[in-house]
Design a protein around this motif. Structure first.
Motif, PDB file in Angstrom:
ATOM      1  N   ASP A  89      36.754  35.112  44.116  1.00  0.00           N
ATOM      2  CA  ASP A  89      38.126  34.539  43.699  1.00  0.00           C
ATOM      3  C   ASP A  89      38.169  33.572  44.841  1.00  0.00           C
ATOM      4  O   ASP A  89      38.164  33.762  46.002  1.00  0.00           O
ATOM      5  N   THR A 112      42.363  30.878  42.187  1.00  0.00           N
ATOM      6  CA  THR A 112      43.640  31.005  42.337  1.00  0.00           C
ATOM      7  C   THR A 112      44.350  30.313  43.530  1.00  0.00           C
ATOM      8  O   THR A 112      43.658  29.316  43.961  1.00  0.00           O
ATOM      9  N   HIS A 205      49.199  39.314  42.778  1.00  0.00           N
ATOM     10  CA  HIS A 205      48.505  39.774  44.115  1.00  0.00           C
ATOM     11  C   HIS A 205      49.763  39.997  45.067  1.00  0.00           C
ATOM     12  O   HIS A 205      50.622  39.165  45.287  1.00  0.00           O
ATOM     13  N   GLU A 338      40.513  41.930  43.277  1.00  0.00           N
ATOM     14  CA  GLU A 338      40.304  40.780  44.205  1.00  0.00           C
ATOM     15  C   GLU A 338      40.294  41.226  45.650  1.00  0.00           C
ATOM     16  O   GLU A 338      41.063  40.590  46.560  1.00  0.00           O
ATOM     17  N   GLY A 340      39.752  41.367  49.643  1.00  0.00           N
ATOM     18  CA  GLY A 340      39.201  40.468  50.607  1.00  0.00           C
ATOM     19  C   GLY A 340      38.650  41.485  51.853  1.00  0.00           C
ATOM     20  O   GLY A 340      37.819  41.923  52.098  1.00  0.00           O
TER      21      GLY A 340
HETATM   22  C1  LIG Z   1      44.370  36.817  50.032  1.00  0.00           C
HETATM   23  C2  LIG Z   1      44.283  37.219  48.259  1.00  0.00           C
HETATM   24  C3  LIG Z   1      43.515  38.344  48.176  1.00  0.00           C
HETATM   25  C4  LIG Z   1      42.682  39.292  49.177  1.00  0.00           C
HETATM   26  O1  LIG Z   1      43.752  39.985  49.526  1.00  0.00           O
HETATM   27  P1  LIG Z   1      43.150  41.132  50.691  1.00  0.00           P
HETATM   28  O2  LIG Z   1      44.198  41.679  51.262  1.00  0.00           O
HETATM   29  O3  LIG Z   1      42.249  40.684  51.754  1.00  0.00           O
HETATM   30  O4  LIG Z   1      42.573  42.240  49.826  1.00  0.00           O
HETATM   31  C5  LIG Z   1      43.323  38.422  46.592  1.00  0.00           C
HETATM   32  N1  LIG Z   1      43.889  37.588  45.780  1.00  0.00           N
HETATM   33  C6  LIG Z   1      44.466  36.674  46.121  1.00  0.00           C
HETATM   34  C7  LIG Z   1      45.161  35.959  45.143  1.00  0.00           C
HETATM   35  C8  LIG Z   1      44.764  36.366  47.666  1.00  0.00           C
HETATM   36  O5  LIG Z   1      45.640  35.207  47.923  1.00  0.00           O
END
Ligand SMILES: *Cc1c(COP(=O)(O)O)cnc(C)c1O
Length: 527
Positions: A89, A112, A205, A338, A340
């Motif tokens: 992503d 995104t 998200h 997604e 992180g």
């Molecule tokens: C930051 C973000 C993530 C990841 O979030 P985590 O808390 O690191 O899992 C996923 N998708 C979008 C759109 C984001 O902005």
């Protein structure tokens, strides 16, 4: 040091433990490449991916696990992931270029976040899926596709502001996405631009730890997909974003004990636990605690893949209370996630050299420890993650080696007295006396504190030692790193286990072929 040490020991998996048990390597790396230094462990990322995939397997679901690139800039991590089946992503032009260059094909990339025209153009040009934030972005994308005769672009609609069907609890307000109440206008726009865009699904998200909020959003997405189908569209993807979290601490009791003590310190019933009495969001109003603790819940046993598993078993009230996973499966929807932070769990650490250890200003005070790093180089504090560093003494090995060599009967100049002295010396077995310290950075700023917290260490650090901040790969490694005072940002190396030991290279030199080591070349007949 007054009172019991309040440790917050990091949770260390097999790979990070093994790295920390290699002080010789860590010191050699920092000697050569400077302090601070980031170490990433690409193989851990693919192991974490497998954990997420096994949750899919358990629920018989299909769909992509996409790594949220913004959590770490590393090339090694991205390239390692490109060698798996995972997606990525991307949230900027630079991240998209990085992903394409690392070997991700466009069908494995979703764009995104806020987008400038260049980012949108490259995404559309390469047929990457675009998670559209709202009407304006959709119109802009469609115009771009037509103006540049680009291929029809696959889009996900990012939604926000979901409501649960029972009690009207709104999900967290978000700056991103289209409020679900305004979806009709958005869907009409998708139909109007059908020559330029193809709707493949919906997305959200939410930056929250709340399972119910996320379940409400997922359920809301399922209802919107039904609505789309009612209008003759055929979207099949639900992208539920990230936010699965990580468990940072080894011991939940330490976390409980620490947060209780912090509350007591703010109330003044015990000595301060922070520099200048900082309360991490708590304050004392006439003997009563006010505010809320602005910290990451560092002890989070249900995090990462386990959190996803829990989310999928939540009941959907507007679908007869059936579990979300069953509904996804029944409609053959693809579930995209997604993560992180969760995918980067245990994927790296940050090393900083101890420059100076100053005696406390008064009896029972804390040692002042200055590190060759800035607060921005260790983002744990910025992200509210309270976790102790691990002391990696500089001289322990050298002295142990000397001792062993001296005691070796085969050694030419046997010197048992010297050996004993080396073993008993300050370095051989560092005095196991806990100390309370404050950790400072190298900037000429009063605020350059690595953490505002008093840190308890099981051994007194000495100049030349390293402090290893574990589990920094997710957001706490390079997200905030700056060149303030013309100081260099930390270099990054990738490390992997091979033949019973650790090997490493600069982050930028790492490719999936690298970790095959010599074998990668042997296949070509080169020795
Ligand atoms: C930051 C973000 C993530 C990841 O979030 P985590 O808390 O690191 O899992 C996923 N998708 C979008 C759109 C984001 O902005």
């Amino acid at each position: 040091m007054g009172g019991q040490p309040l440790y917050l020991a990091p949770r260390l998996g097999e790979r990070l433990s093994s790295l920390l048990d290699s002080p010789g390597l860590l010191h050699t790396l920092v000697d050569a490449l400077g302090s601070p230094l980031n170490v990433v462990v690409p193989d851990q990322l693919s192991a974490n991916l497998e954990q997420f995939r096994s949750v899919y397997g358990r629920h018989h679901l299909s769909g992509q696990v996409l790594f949220a690139h913004k959590a770490n800039r590393s090339s090694a991590l991205l390239r390692r992931l490109a060698a798996t089946g995972a997606g990525v992503d991307v949230a900027s032009l630079g991240e998209l270029q990085h992903a394409l260059g690392a070997g991700f094909t466009p069908d494995r990339i979703t764009a995104t976040g806020p987008k400038n025209p260049e980012f949108l153009w490259l995404a559309a040009r390469t047929s990457v899926t675009v998670a559209v934030d709202g009407r304006a972005e959709l119109e802009q994308l469609a115009a771009l596709v037509r103006a540049h005769a680009l291929p029809r672009t696959r889009v996900l609609l990012r939604l926000s502001g979901f409501e649960s069907s029972g009690v009207r609890t709104l999900s967290r307000r978000s700056r991103f996405g289209t409020p679900v109440q305004e979806r009709k206008e958005l869907l009409t726009a998708v139909e109007r631009h059908a020559d330029a865009v193809e709707l493949t699904g919906v997305a959200y998200h939410l930056d929250t730890t709340s399972l119910t909020e996320k379940a409400t959003a997922l359920e809301g997405c399922l209802r919107v997909l039904e609505e789309c189908r009612g209008r003759g569209m055929r979207p099949s993807v639900v992208d539920i974003g990230g936010g699965f979290g990580a468990d940072y601490l080894a011991d939940g009791e330490q976390w409980e004990r620490y947060t209780t003590a912090l509350t007591d310190a703010v109330l003044g019933t015990r000595p301060p636990l922070t520099w200048g009495g900082h309360g991490y969001g708590l304050r004392n109003e006439a003997g009563t605690i006010r505010g809320s603790l602005g910290l990451y819940p560092a002890h989070r046993p249900v995090a990462g893949p386990r959190y996803l598993d829990e989310l999928l078993t939540q009941p959907a009230a507007s679908f007869g209370g059936r579990p979300l996973a069953a509904l996804l499966l029944e409609h053959l929807y693809d579930l995209h996630v997604e993560p992180g932070r969760a995918l980067l769990d245990q994927c790296g650490l940050t090393l900083a050299r101890v420059l100076e250890v100053r005696e406390p200003e008064g009896p029972g005070g804390e040692l002042l420890v200055r590190l060759a790093a800035k607060a921005d180089d260790v983002g744990l504090e910025e992200h509210g993650v309270l976790m102790d560093p691990v002391v990696v003494p500089r001289n322990r090995n050298r002295n142990l080696d000397r001792a062993r060599a001296a005691m070796d009967p085969a050694a030419a100049h046997e010197d048992p007295a010297g050996a004993r002295q080396a073993l008993d010396g300050d370095f051989a077995a560092p005095a196991a006396e806990p100390v309370a310290v404050h950790l400072f950075g190298t900037l000429c700023l009063e605020t350059d504190l690595i953490t505002r917290r008093t840190v308890f260490l099981p051994v007194r650090p000495a100049p030349g030692d390293l402090l290893a901040f574990a589990n920094t790969a997710g957001y706490c490694m390079d997200f905030h790193a700056t060149h303030a005072q013309r100081q260099p940002v930390a270099r990054k190396v990738a490390a992997w286990q091979e033949g019973g030991g650790w090997r490493w290279c600069l982050d930028d030199q790492y490719w999936p072929t690298t970790s095959l080591g010599a074998a990668g070349y042997d296949m070509g007949g080169v020795q």
